[in-house]
Design a protein around this motif. Structure first.
Motif, mmCIF file in Angstrom:
data_model
loop_
_atom_site.group_PDB
_atom_site.id
_atom_site.type_symbol
_atom_site.label_atom_id
_atom_site.label_comp_id
_atom_site.label_asym_id
_atom_site.label_seq_id
_atom_site.Cartn_x
_atom_site.Cartn_y
_atom_site.Cartn_z
ATOM 1 N N SER A 28 0.831 -1.196 0.000
ATOM 2 C CA SER A 28 0.000 0.000 0.000
ATOM 3 C C SER A 28 0.867 1.248 0.000
ATOM 4 O O SER A 28 1.985 1.247 0.519
ATOM 5 N N ARG A 29 0.351 2.310 -0.589
ATOM 6 C CA ARG A 29 1.147 3.524 -0.762
ATOM 7 C C ARG A 29 0.326 4.782 -0.501
ATOM 8 O O ARG A 29 -0.898 4.769 -0.564
ATOM 9 N N ILE A 30 1.061 5.880 -0.259
ATOM 10 C CA ILE A 30 0.436 7.194 -0.117
ATOM 11 C C ILE A 30 0.869 8.016 -1.321
ATOM 12 O O ILE A 30 2.063 8.263 -1.517
ATOM 13 N N LEU A 31 -0.086 8.424 -2.141
ATOM 14 C CA LEU A 31 0.243 9.105 -3.394
ATOM 15 C C LEU A 31 -0.156 10.578 -3.317
ATOM 16 O O LEU A 31 -1.338 10.900 -3.177
ATOM 17 N N PHE A 32 0.838 11.453 -3.378
ATOM 18 C CA PHE A 32 0.548 12.884 -3.384
ATOM 19 C C PHE A 32 0.506 13.380 -4.826
ATOM 20 O O PHE A 32 1.371 13.031 -5.629
ATOM 21 N N ILE A 33 -0.483 14.202 -5.140
ATOM 22 C CA ILE A 33 -0.570 14.773 -6.481
ATOM 23 C C ILE A 33 -0.292 16.260 -6.359
ATOM 24 O O ILE A 33 -1.061 16.992 -5.748
ATOM 25 N N ASN A 34 0.823 16.683 -6.913
ATOM 26 C CA ASN A 34 1.155 18.100 -6.843
ATOM 27 C C ASN A 34 0.466 18.820 -7.997
ATOM 28 O O ASN A 34 0.790 18.627 -9.160
ATOM 29 N N ASP A 35 -0.494 19.671 -7.639
ATOM 30 C CA ASP A 35 -1.305 20.342 -8.651
ATOM 31 C C ASP A 35 -0.674 21.691 -9.015
ATOM 32 O O ASP A 35 -1.255 22.735 -8.778
ATOM 33 N N GLY A 36 0.530 21.645 -9.565
ATOM 34 C CA GLY A 36 1.203 22.876 -9.999
ATOM 35 C C GLY A 36 1.428 23.882 -8.882
ATOM 36 O O GLY A 36 1.220 25.081 -9.080
ATOM 37 N N SER A 37 1.861 23.409 -7.722
ATOM 38 C CA SER A 37 2.087 24.318 -6.587
ATOM 39 C C SER A 37 3.197 25.314 -6.890
ATOM 40 O O SER A 37 4.137 25.003 -7.618
ATOM 41 N N LYS A 38 3.064 26.491 -6.300
ATOM 42 C CA LYS A 38 4.081 27.520 -6.506
ATOM 43 C C LYS A 38 5.049 27.583 -5.331
ATOM 44 O O LYS A 38 5.977 28.374 -5.333
ATOM 45 N N ASP A 39 4.811 26.793 -4.304
ATOM 46 C CA ASP A 39 5.716 26.805 -3.148
ATOM 47 C C ASP A 39 6.569 25.538 -3.143
ATOM 48 O O ASP A 39 6.768 24.912 -4.186
ATOM 49 N N ARG A 40 7.036 25.087 -1.983
ATOM 50 C CA ARG A 40 7.954 23.942 -1.924
ATOM 51 C C ARG A 40 7.250 22.576 -1.845
ATOM 52 O O ARG A 40 7.868 21.584 -1.491
ATOM 53 N N THR A 41 5.991 22.537 -2.156
ATOM 54 C CA THR A 41 5.246 21.280 -2.023
ATOM 55 C C THR A 41 5.924 20.112 -2.753
ATOM 56 O O THR A 41 6.104 19.041 -2.182
ATOM 57 N N TRP A 42 6.332 20.324 -4.003
ATOM 58 C CA TRP A 42 6.911 19.221 -4.765
ATOM 59 C C TRP A 42 8.243 18.772 -4.177
ATOM 60 O O TRP A 42 8.505 17.579 -4.074
ATOM 61 N N GLU A 43 9.060 19.729 -3.730
ATOM 62 C CA GLU A 43 10.340 19.373 -3.098
ATOM 63 C C GLU A 43 10.091 18.513 -1.857
ATOM 64 O O GLU A 43 10.792 17.534 -1.613
ATOM 65 N N LEU A 44 9.072 18.896 -1.101
ATOM 66 C CA LEU A 44 8.742 18.118 0.099
ATOM 67 C C LEU A 44 8.319 16.705 -0.273
ATOM 68 O O LEU A 44 8.709 15.736 0.386
ATOM 69 N N ILE A 45 7.554 16.576 -1.337
ATOM 70 C CA ILE A 45 7.108 15.234 -1.766
ATOM 71 C C ILE A 45 8.329 14.410 -2.192
ATOM 72 O O ILE A 45 8.450 13.234 -1.835
#
Ligand code: UDP
Ligand code: MG
Length: 321
Positions: free
Chosen positions: A49-66
């Motif tokens: 099982s997994r936790i899947l984050f979908i980065n919806d074109g964030s302008k902050d550090r969301t993707w780096e955190l993922i």
């Protein structure tokens, strides 16, 4: 129940759309991880099982955190959309990606306003044979009066307009792979998942929970987006607004006949100058109504236009697996 548990696949994916969620993401990730590990320990879900984050074109550090989360623990996975596509499209992107690997997918908001303890109940309902389980908000104590009022009127309005939505259910739900395969066949571009999912059918159940306050950051659904979602919801689900216009047109026509009789009577009585008021009033009324009608018809034509273009709803730029 135990026997049934063995029959169904046990890989759970959580699909979490994130738009500028750097403030909540670390905490959300920790809490979800705890929940997943707990379920794995109890042997309720598979270790895959997994936790899947979908980065919806964030302008902050969301993707780096993922990316960081994924590096530390591969239970965290990420999808990055090529730009901001809105909550509904991001969620669909996540669901369609997750269903390739999962037996069941639970969608939730990144701010955990939806109580994560419903995950246990969702999973149990799935093992009982449900293909779709709706998370329903029992109370909205923490919402402001304005949010509660607009949100509840929204559900009433859509039901009145002929759409079939589950009252006080947002996009917190479990869907089995089978239900998601069916969802894929709804190829509309104007996406309102809450209206489409009930159309799928299958065995369903509802689970209630109390909606919490967002623990950090602010709402990514300002009034403008909420109104947009409501308009999309109504116009993509029902043609009642057009029927309403037809009804109104008929009513107005009747009124105009009465006005005609009235003005003729006035004419023969020799008071024609007094008819000026009623004339001006009816010009305004008809003008306003026509504009309104054209606007609503335009809304539908706009939708036909977009549907015929069949644009892709999302483009995945990168997948972390
Ligand atoms: N969201 C998104 N794209 C957007 C706006 C919001 O993916 O353009 C996500 C957001 O990150 C959150 C969820 O949609 O996970 C719900 O947003 P929010 O909690 O701000 O809405 P509210 O609870 O205030 O209605
Ligand atoms: Mg929220």
């Amino acid at each position: 129940m135990e026997a049934k548990t063995c029959e169904r696949g046990r890989i759970l994916y959580l699909a979490i759309p994130c738009y500028n969620e750097e403030e909540v993401l670390p905490e959300t990730a920790q809490r979800l991880l705890g929940k997943m590990e707990d379920l794995m320990e109890k042997n309720r879900i598979s270790k895959e099982s997994r936790i899947l984050f979908i980065n919806d074109g964030s302008k902050d550090r969301t993707w780096e955190l993922i990316e960081e989360l994924h590096e530390k623990n591969p239970i965290f996975q990420g999808i990055r959309l090529s730009r901001n596509k809105g909550h509904q499209n991001a969620l669909l992107g996540g669901l369609m990606t997750a269903k390739e690997y999962a037996d069941m997918v639970i969608s939730m908001d990144a701010d955990l306003q939806d109580d994560i303890d419903v995950i246990d109940q969702f999973v149990e309902k799935y093992y009982e044979g449900c293909e779709i389980v709706y998370g329903v908000r029992s109370a909205r104590k923490t919402d402001t009066f304005f949010k509660r009022f607009t949100a509840e009127s929204f559900y009433r309005m859509i039901n009145f307009m002929g759409g079939e939505v589950v009252f006080n259910h947002a996009d917190c739900r479990l869907m089995s792979k089978r239900a998601l395969d069916e969802l894929e066949n709804y190829r509309e571009v104007n996406l309102f998942l809450r209206g489409i999912v009930p159309m799928i059918g299958f065995q369903t159940a509802s689970v209630t929970y109390e909606r919490q306050e967002r623990f950090a950051g602010e709402s990514k659904y300002p009034l403008k987006k909420m109104v947009g979602l409501a308009v999309d919801g109504i116009t993509s689900l029902s043609i009642k607004p057009i029927r309403f216009i037809v009804f109104l047109g008929g009513l107005l026509f009747l009124c105009s006949i009465l006005m005609l009789i009235y003005s003729l009577v006035q004419h023969y009585l020799g008071n024609t100058i007094s008819g000026w008021t009623s004339l001006i009033v009816s010009i305004w009324a008809i003008g306003g109504l026509q504009l309104f009608a054209i606007g609503i018809i335009g809304e539908y034509i706009g939708k036909i236009y977009l549907e015929t273009k069949a644009r892709p709803k999302y483009i995945i730029e990168k997948v972390l697996r």
